[in-house]
Design an enzyme around this catalytic site. Structure first.
Site, mmCIF file in Angstrom:
data_model
loop_
_atom_site.group_PDB
_atom_site.id
_atom_site.type_symbol
_atom_site.label_atom_id
_atom_site.label_comp_id
_atom_site.label_asym_id
_atom_site.label_seq_id
_atom_site.Cartn_x
_atom_site.Cartn_y
_atom_site.Cartn_z
ATOM 1 N N ARG A 222 0.910 -1.277 0.045
ATOM 2 C CA ARG A 222 -0.014 -0.326 -0.319
ATOM 3 C C ARG A 222 0.779 1.126 -0.044
ATOM 4 O O ARG A 222 1.942 1.258 0.701
ATOM 5 C CB ARG A 222 -0.978 0.147 1.348
ATOM 6 N N GLU A 251 -3.336 7.717 -5.095
ATOM 7 C CA GLU A 251 -3.605 7.179 -6.268
ATOM 8 C C GLU A 251 -4.935 7.803 -6.930
ATOM 9 O O GLU A 251 -5.788 8.256 -6.007
ATOM 10 C CB GLU A 251 -3.777 5.614 -6.141
ATOM 11 N N HIS A 270 -0.742 0.193 -9.633
ATOM 12 C CA HIS A 270 -1.604 -0.537 -8.839
ATOM 13 C C HIS A 270 -2.041 -1.847 -9.358
ATOM 14 O O HIS A 270 -3.136 -2.194 -9.525
ATOM 15 C CB HIS A 270 -2.843 0.071 -7.996
#
Ligand code: NAD
Length: 307
Positions: A222, A251, A270
């Protein structure tokens, strides 16, 4: 009973809800205000990592019984607020672990052999063979922070490519090294912990400084577990050999775009769980678990226990 799919999931999961007799609404990417309208009358909410389940959404939820995360990370869900409201939160551990572990190994190779840099240069018509001499991973030490589902698969993969694997996980009993030992010994550090108060900023100026000179840092867990500012500084100072990032503090775009620019950084947007196999797995698992619970079964993979 109604199911709201607020983040995209594979059709196989949606079909399970329909076959089980639920009314399914697919409304993905709604702004918070519209989501607060859409949640009314909904019994089961399906999310991935985008939708934020916060106090304001829960206040608008009048029938909600369960939030199902197709995947594992739950840092976008206020679990305490769900518990207060009597809403069960469940995720689908293990279903996308192989995908994330394979991506981490891919990043290890990409960094070691300058795959992204070679590709980018070639596309620009440059033959940078001399500049891009790499290193082999065989015999190097891979330090895995967080030896859960993903970390333990990566450990197997790492041993498969003849790396020496060490792990740090204070919540497991089996033989591990300490965090300080890991950061001091590892040539490659791959992070596989959840984002919590404890892990936010785990890799900061102080801990990065204790890493081996020329080591590589890989974050497929993360954004925010690695302090991007501190990482940029360490890369610019030549302290680290490189870094690979699949996740960012902000993000879809990183807060500090500086992180994208050093040649020593390999980035993906991601993609950890973005395989066909993982998406089918998480969608089917979350649909089965939520359907069973809403039909009176015991909650499976619940992370809270509301009364
Ligand atoms: N990039 C992606 O698309 C992607 C995909 C899947 C998962 N993830 C992330 O990866 C994380 C790990 O996934 P998983 O399925 O392996 O979870 P998991 O729960 O199976 O494993 C996490 C491990 O981290 C350990 N841990 C917790 N706090 C720690 C700490 N402070 N120091 C060291 N270890 C600690 C736990 O004991 C556990 O063993 C998820 O929480 C998620 O945020 C990212």
């Amino acid at each position: 009973m109604k199911i709201l799919i607020a983040d995209p999931i594979h059709e196989d999961g949606i079909q399970i809800f329909k076959d089980e007799g639920f009314e399914v609404q697919v409304k993905t990417g709604l702004p918070p205000e519209e989501l607060r309208q859409a949640i009314k009358g909904v019994h089961g909410l399906v999310i991935r990592s985008s939708t934020k389940v916060d106090q304001a959404l829960l206040e608008a939820a009048d029938e909600l019984k369960v939030v199902g995360r197709a995947g594992t990370g739950l840092d976008n869900v206020d679990i305490d607020a769900c518990t207060q409201k009597g809403v069960v939160v469940m995720n689908t551990p293990g279903q996308n672990s192989n995908a994330a572990a394979e991506l981490a190994l891919g990043h290890i190779f990409a960094l070691s052999r300058h795959i992204a840099r070679g590709h980018q240069a070639l596309k620009q018509g440059k033959w940078e063979k001399k500049k891009l001499r790499g290193r082999e991973v065989k015999g190097k030490t891979l330090g895995i922070v967080g030896m859960g589902n993903i970390g333990s698969i990566l450990a197997e993969l790492g041993r498969g490519v003849k790396m020496r694997v060490i792990g740090y996980d204070p919540y497991l009993d089996d033989e591990q090294v300490s965090f300080d030992e890991l950061i001091a010994q590892a040539d490659y550090i791959s992070i596989h912990v959840p984002k919590t108060k404890e892990t936010t900023g785990l890799f900061n100026a102080e801990t990065i400084a204790k890493m081996k000179d020329g080591a590589y840092l890989i974050n497929c867990a993360r954004g925010g577990i690695v302090d991007e500012q501190a990482l940029c500084d360490a890369l610019e100072a030549g302290k680290l050999g490189g870094a690979a990032l699949d996740v960012f503090e902000q993000e879809p775009l990183p807060a500090d775009a500086r992180i994208l620019y050093p040649d020593s950084v390999t980035c993906t947007p991601h993609l950890g769980a973005s395989t066909y196999e993982a998406q089918v797995n998480v969608a089917v698992a979350v649909a089965r678990q939520m359907s069973a619970y809403l039909k009176g079964g015991e909650p499976k993979f619940a992370v809270n226990a509301p009364r």
